[in-house]
Design a protein around this motif. Structure first.
Motif, PDB file in Angstrom:
ATOM      1  N   THR A 288      -4.440 -36.381  33.037  1.00  0.00           N
ATOM      2  CA  THR A 288      -2.848 -36.726  32.797  1.00  0.00           C
ATOM      3  C   THR A 288      -2.773 -36.375  31.158  1.00  0.00           C
ATOM      4  O   THR A 288      -3.755 -36.470  30.265  1.00  0.00           O
ATOM      5  N   TYR A 289      -1.453 -36.160  30.831  1.00  0.00           N
ATOM      6  CA  TYR A 289      -1.174 -35.921  29.396  1.00  0.00           C
ATOM      7  C   TYR A 289      -0.631 -37.190  28.804  1.00  0.00           C
ATOM      8  O   TYR A 289      -0.003 -37.006  27.500  1.00  0.00           O
ATOM      9  N   SER A 290      -0.525 -38.314  29.425  1.00  0.00           N
ATOM     10  CA  SER A 290      -0.013 -39.505  28.735  1.00  0.00           C
ATOM     11  C   SER A 290      -1.369 -40.779  29.061  1.00  0.00           C
ATOM     12  O   SER A 290      -1.372 -41.133  30.182  1.00  0.00           O
ATOM     13  N   PHE A 291      -2.022 -40.936  28.072  1.00  0.00           N
ATOM     14  CA  PHE A 291      -3.165 -42.087  28.460  1.00  0.00           C
ATOM     15  C   PHE A 291      -2.557 -43.273  28.282  1.00  0.00           C
ATOM     16  O   PHE A 291      -1.463 -43.620  27.537  1.00  0.00           O
ATOM     17  N   PRO A 292      -3.005 -44.302  29.268  1.00  0.00           N
ATOM     18  CA  PRO A 292      -2.568 -45.658  29.159  1.00  0.00           C
ATOM     19  C   PRO A 292      -3.139 -46.507  27.850  1.00  0.00           C
ATOM     20  O   PRO A 292      -4.070 -45.964  27.280  1.00  0.00           O
ATOM     21  N   LEU A 749       2.273 -42.327  32.751  1.00  0.00           N
ATOM     22  CA  LEU A 749       1.109 -41.609  32.929  1.00  0.00           C
ATOM     23  C   LEU A 749       0.980 -40.879  34.420  1.00  0.00           C
ATOM     24  O   LEU A 749       0.888 -39.778  34.461  1.00  0.00           O
ATOM     25  N   TYR A 750       1.835 -41.512  35.361  1.00  0.00           N
ATOM     26  CA  TYR A 750       2.018 -40.864  36.661  1.00  0.00           C
ATOM     27  C   TYR A 750       2.581 -39.487  36.621  1.00  0.00           C
ATOM     28  O   TYR A 750       2.720 -38.652  37.135  1.00  0.00           O
ATOM     29  N   LYS A 751       3.730 -39.622  35.883  1.00  0.00           N
ATOM     30  CA  LYS A 751       4.737 -38.384  35.418  1.00  0.00           C
ATOM     31  C   LYS A 751       3.970 -37.421  35.019  1.00  0.00           C
ATOM     32  O   LYS A 751       4.250 -36.081  35.184  1.00  0.00           O
ATOM     33  N   SER A 752       2.968 -37.466  34.144  1.00  0.00           N
ATOM     34  CA  SER A 752       2.313 -36.424  33.476  1.00  0.00           C
ATOM     35  C   SER A 752       1.038 -36.171  34.034  1.00  0.00           C
ATOM     36  O   SER A 752       0.097 -35.446  33.374  1.00  0.00           O
ATOM     37  N   CYS A 753       0.714 -36.453  35.135  1.00  0.00           N
ATOM     38  CA  CYS A 753      -0.742 -36.181  35.816  1.00  0.00           C
ATOM     39  C   CYS A 753      -0.611 -34.659  36.491  1.00  0.00           C
ATOM     40  O   CYS A 753       0.607 -34.131  36.536  1.00  0.00           O
ATOM     41  N   GLU A 754      -1.773 -34.019  36.475  1.00  0.00           N
ATOM     42  CA  GLU A 754      -2.117 -32.685  36.828  1.00  0.00           C
ATOM     43  C   GLU A 754      -2.905 -32.696  38.037  1.00  0.00           C
ATOM     44  O   GLU A 754      -4.161 -33.079  37.839  1.00  0.00           O
ATOM     45  N   THR A 755      -2.445 -32.687  39.167  1.00  0.00           N
ATOM     46  CA  THR A 755      -3.036 -32.343  40.524  1.00  0.00           C
ATOM     47  C   THR A 755      -4.469 -31.834  40.477  1.00  0.00           C
ATOM     48  O   THR A 755      -5.444 -32.125  40.901  1.00  0.00           O
ATOM     49  N   ASP A 756      -4.037 -30.515  40.024  1.00  0.00           N
ATOM     50  CA  ASP A 756      -5.103 -29.539  40.061  1.00  0.00           C
ATOM     51  C   ASP A 756      -6.491 -29.977  39.157  1.00  0.00           C
ATOM     52  O   ASP A 756      -7.748 -29.693  39.676  1.00  0.00           O
ATOM     53  N   ALA A 757      -6.235 -30.531  38.047  1.00  0.00           N
ATOM     54  CA  ALA A 757      -7.238 -30.928  37.123  1.00  0.00           C
ATOM     55  C   ALA A 757      -7.972 -32.355  37.880  1.00  0.00           C
ATOM     56  O   ALA A 757      -8.991 -32.215  37.468  1.00  0.00           O
ATOM     57  N   LEU A 758      -7.304 -33.136  38.260  1.00  0.00           N
ATOM     58  CA  LEU A 758      -7.551 -34.368  39.124  1.00  0.00           C
ATOM     59  C   LEU A 758      -8.593 -34.003  40.156  1.00  0.00           C
ATOM     60  O   LEU A 758      -9.723 -34.458  40.173  1.00  0.00           O
TER      61      LEU A 758
END
Length: 1005
Positions: A288-292, A749-758
């Motif tokens: 994710t590119y937005s950390f909590p 956070l959820y908006k900036s998640c990247e599925t492939d990296a997850l």
């Protein structure tokens, strides 16, 4: 922003403890289940109680709509109330006579349909002004078995766009909106027998003798009477559609890295990177590119905070290579406190005389020779003249302080170590290796513009003793020296063992000519292994250099010597608590060897040619901890496997590489790197040691909070610093910087998640966990953590909606299909039919993979070739990876980065077969041993061009396997159709999606 609403009615009639596809591995977690980092306690969710709605699994009715709501960034899926029961049918939803024709299915009774229809709705987010609803009015059936017709509602009111399915053109205004519904798909009721779970029982055999395949009805059914409404698989999130959409939106564009926390294009998208302050996504990608901002938020959402770093990633020719910065004898500028290197995140103050570290906030003096005035914006006047102040990635030339013993390193060496036991001589492998090395040694890697390569080469042959060769240029003939005491390994010569190939070309070629003949009559079948690695390490120590060992080995080392192995392939352990021992390497000698290799900067690449079990879990342990590569060619035959092996060897020798590397990941205040996954060695908690680092190896790094992060802070930053030795023997520091956003809003956070990296992170963490925990527990952890992530999104980010809806974040809408595919991989599925060595090999491969490799491995590309335009340069668009997409008259190419299949349908047009294979029809092709000849026609050229183009994108050479529909060999192909039920256990995508929905609802109630 236009969003899709996914509405589906799933198929089981009552709750059950475990899903059929995964048996007891799923279901309610045990009270002491672990989530997340395999040990943290589960987090409970408190949510207002919802109305009682029983979960159904496989979809009975599916509808897709487009919502125009600018607040949306999720895809809702609605599940209607349960049906009382479902009729039974064949295990895979197919009539036995054909795998590719649909069958008429009995829909549920009228009352059930009415209940389902009335319950279906499309969820909105934020304002509900754009909410669109269908009204479904089923006809009164004369009997429950008769085909049903549904009527659509009147045309949408003016102002609402018509709804359309993916891939369809929107209908004109005024016409009824398109609607996709599916006739009832029979499924086993809850509590009754379902699909097989891992290690439980095998699927029933179909008419051809192999397990029948999962899949939805294929081509249109020819039936009398009104047309039957059937399942539209496009109604659930599609990976191929997500990939196509991203390519259409961002493909061919320049991605500028000057904005912190921006989500890059997908790894499948073709784009160009312009570095303006953050590292290219080719080098670093994040989950994710937005950390909590707090640890509590991170714990609540369960989204792993991680970066996948590929420090030596290949930079395309149309992008700028990394700049090299030389600060002379003073060396790179660093923060006095945290030792971070000078980068764009350092803030210059006090007229440029001091700077504040962007990582630890320490204020440092600027060295006199580095001083520069500031402009009116507070920026240095030379900002754009210095790569370290304006770019995300660059290199520093290191001083002697960064070298061992304060001495500049020597250029590295490559040692080729060839097993000359009976198997390798008989198969022709030794002759093939020697022939290939004659030309390959001219293509050793070298620095840009340098000539010739400074890399030295050496040669060893072995069976149960070792033979070293003196190939000094002054000699007329090579000299052999034998070491038979393998218990105390030493190198019998120093001068003449490691040589420059250009200087010793004649002697080396002479040796390579002689080796196959020298051992042509050997009967020795026993081999050693650990002493071979030990010999290589000792040779590099004596030469005071780093390097790489290329070991070509064929059998389990059974000769009396250190590292002797026993066959421990006990299939009875599969599915038990002790299954994990099959993947644990045998320690002792190999553990010490790993330490010696890493200390010397000795990387081990292992080429295996086994005919039976060789204990890859142990033999691959040293390569996997020295950043080496492992290649495996079972039952090697020169004619069949030779081209693939030669291609792999060439790429392995020629690829860009650094040696004797150590990597440190530094972070800003408030969070830190806590865990590392990859083909690496960790002697402490912070330093990642790699004997070598090449363009294919990736390290996955997990971050954890150690304090609250400030949202007012300039940026959340991380810096990857890699110290390594170049091919030319120069010590350098490669720096990659990345700045992220920080937010107290989980929606960001959820908006900036990247599925492939997850999925890269989950694959690597699961493959590590399986060494210490039962596979059943590992599978539970994966499913439970995913359910927690999606439940937290539902609770914290989505507006209230019916409990029957499955709501997925838009950035993660295809995450379930990747997770289900991971659970069905050979390594995790746990079947006695699968080779233990293959499972261990797959585990070690994935451990070193980057995001691109895990993406295509877990969702292979299925490319239709029968409809392609032979005059076009473009590769045809892939279709969903399911049997439902195949057609008897079709031809499909499937590739996953490791294998490539050409599938031929039974009714494949004869002219196509003639153009590709030069035979009149499919029946003239043999069932096994088929190859694809190069013919002089447009179809042949086009398919060879596609295969070549795909191969160039992949890290390893892929052997082409040609399979005919309904042949025995088709099983190998079918196990890669990841949206279908697994051959060795595991649910279909639809089943799994519905199962996850039930888990989410349990967490929220």
């Amino acid at each position: 922003m236009s969003q899709q609403g996914y509405v589906a009615a799933p198929p089981y009639s009552q709750a059950q403890a475990g899903m059929g596809g995964y048996s007891a591995g799923f279901g309610n977690p045990p009270p002491q289940s672990h989530y997340g980092a395999y040990g943290s306690p589960p987090q409970g969710y408190s949510a207002p109680p919802t109305g009682k709605v029983n979960l159904l699994l496989l979809s009975s009715l599916v509808e897709i709509a487009t919502l125009n709501n600018n607040n949306n960034f999720f895809a809702p899926i609605s599940f209607p109330p349960p049906v009382a029961s479902a009729p039974s049918m064949s295990p895979y939803g197919q009539p036995p006579q054909s795998a590719f024709h649909s069958m008429a299915q009995a829909p549920p009774p009228t009352q059930q349909l009415t209940n389902q229809m009335s319950a279906m709705n499309i969820g909105g987010y934020g304002k509900l002004d754009d909410g669109l609803f269908y009204t479904h009015v089923p006809q009164s059936p004369s009997s429950s078995a008769a085909p049903q017709q549904y009527q659509t509602s009147p045309p949408l009111a003016m102002g609402h766009p018509p709804l359309s399915l993916p891939g369809q053109q929107p209908s004109s205004l005024g016409s009824p909106p398109p609607m996709a519904t599916m006739g009832s798909m029979a499924a086993p009721p809850m509590g009754m027998s379902g699909p097989p779970g891992p290690g439980v029982h095998q699927p029933p055999l179909g008419p051809q003798g192999y397990p029948q395949q999962p899949g939805f009805p294929g081509g249109p059914a020819q039936m009398a009477g009104p047309p039957q409404k059937k399942l539209d698989p496009d109604s659930i999130p599609s990976t191929t559609q997500v990939i196509e959409d991203d390519q259409a939106k961002r493909g061919g564009q320049v991605y500028v890295t000057n904005i912190r926390g921006q989500v890059p294009p997908l790894v499948t998208t073709d784009f160009t990177v312009q570095d303006q302050g953050n590292a290219s996504p080719r080098f670093m990608r994040c989950t994710t590119y937005s950390f909590p901002s707090t640890a509590d938020l991170a714990k609540q959402c369960k989204v792993p905070l991680a970066a996948i770093i590929k420090p030596f990633a290949t930079v395309p020719k149309n992008e700028t290579p990394l700049y090299i910065v030389n600060h002379g004898e003073t060396g790179p500028i660093r923060c006095n406190r945290c030792k971070a290197y000078m980068c764009p995140y350092m803030q210059f103050i006090d007229g440029g005389r001091r700077y504040q570290c962007g990582f630890c906030s320490c204020v440092n003096e600027v060295p006199a020779q580095y001083f520069q005035h500031l402009d009116h914006m507070g920026r240095r006047m030379d900002l754009y003249e210095r790569p370290e102040l304006s770019l995300g990635s660059y290199e520093f030339i290191a001083t002697l302080d960064y070298c061992k013993n304060n001495k500049p390193p020597n250029p590295p060496a490559y040692i080729f170590m060839i097993d000359v036991s009976y198997n390798n001589i008989k198969s022709g492998l030794v002759k093939l290796i020697c022939e290939e090395l004659k030309t390959l040694l001219d293509r050793l890697p070298k620095e840009e513009g340098a000539e010739p390569s400074p890399i030295k080469v050496g040669f060893v042959t072995y069976n149960k003793i070792l033979h070293f060769y003196n190939v000094k240029s002054a000699l007329a003939q090579p000299q052999m020296m034998v070491v038979s005491d393998v218990a105390e390994m030493f190198v019998p010569l120093l001068d003449g063992f490691l040589v420059n190939f250009q200087e010793s070309r004649a002697v080396v070629n002479n040796l390579l000519d002689q080796i196959p003949d020298m051992f042509a009559d050997t009967n020795e079948s026993e081999t050693v292994f650990a002493p071979v690695i030990q010999a290589g390490v000792e040779a590099l120590k004596a030469a005071e250099c780093s390097g790489k060992l290329f070991i070509f080995h064929s059998s389990i080392p059974t000769a009396e010597a250190p590292g002797k192995l026993k066959n421990r392939d006990d299939r009875k352990l599969v599915g038990t608590e002790k299954e994990k021992t099959l993947f644990q390497p045998q320690r002792g000698v190999y553990e010490q060897l790993t330490k010696d290799c890493v200390a010397q900067g000795c990387c081990v690449d292992l080429f295996l040619f086994p005919n039976q079990y060789v204990d890859i879990a142990t033999m691959g342990d040293v390569p996997s901890h020295t950043s080496g590569s492992i290649y495996k060619y079972s039952n090697f035959q020169v004619e069949v496997n030779g081209p693939q092996f030669v291609s792999d060897l060439r790429r392995d020798v020629e690829k860009s590489i650094g040696f004797d590397a150590i990597m440190r990941v530094r972070t800003g205040t408030g969070f830190r790197a806590t865990d590392f996954f990859g083909a690496i060695y960790m002697n402490n908690t912070t330093d990642v040691e790699m004997a070598a680092v090449d363009c294919d190896k990736a390290v996955t790094v997990e971050f954890k909070h150690d304090d609250t992060l400030s949202e007012d802070w300039l940026a959340l930053v991380s810096q990857c610093a890699l110290l390594y030795t170049t091919i030319g023997g120069q010590r350098r520091l490669r720096i990659h910087n990345l700045s992220l956003n920080c937010s107290s809003q989980l929606s960001e956070l959820y908006k900036s998640c990247e599925t492939d990296a997850l999925i890269n992170f989950f694959a690597k963490s699961a493959y590590r966990a399986m060494l210490t925990q039962p596979l059943k527990t590992v599978r539970e952890i994966l499913v439970n953590q995913m359910a927690h992530m999606l439940a937290c999104y539902r609770k914290s980010c989505a507006s209230p909606s019916a409990a029957s809806q499955l709501i997925l974040p838009d950035a993660m809408k295809v995450f379930p299909v990747y997770m289900n595919s991971l659970l069905k991989t050979a390594t995790l599925v746990g079947s006695t039919e699968l080779s233990t060595d293959d499972r261990a090999f797959h585990r070690l491969l994935v451990n070193a993979m980057g995001v691109e490799e895990t993406q295509v491995l877990l969702y292979p590309r299925l490319i239709p070739l029968h409809t392609m335009d032979v005059s076009s340069e473009v590769i045809p668009a892939p279709v969903r990876c399911s049997e439902e997409r195949l057609s008897e008259s079709g031809m499909f190419l499937l590739e996953n980065g490791l294998s490539v299949f050409l599938w031929l349908g039974q009714a494949c047009p004869p002219d196509l077969i003639q153009n590709l294979f030069s035979v009149p029809s499919l029946g003239h092709l043999p069932s096994e041993g088929m190859s694809l000849p190069v013919l002089d026609n447009a179809h042949s050229r086009k398919i060879h061009s596609i295969i070549s183009s795909i191969s160039q994108q992949r890290a390893t050479s892929m052997k082409l396997l040609i399979v005919k529909q309904k042949d025995q060999s088709e099983m190998l192909f079918r196990q890669h159709l990841v949206e279908d039920k697994g051959l060795h256990g595991g649910a279909s995508y639809m089943d799994f999606l519905c199962y996850v929905h039930r888990e989410i609802r349990q967490l929220l109630t």
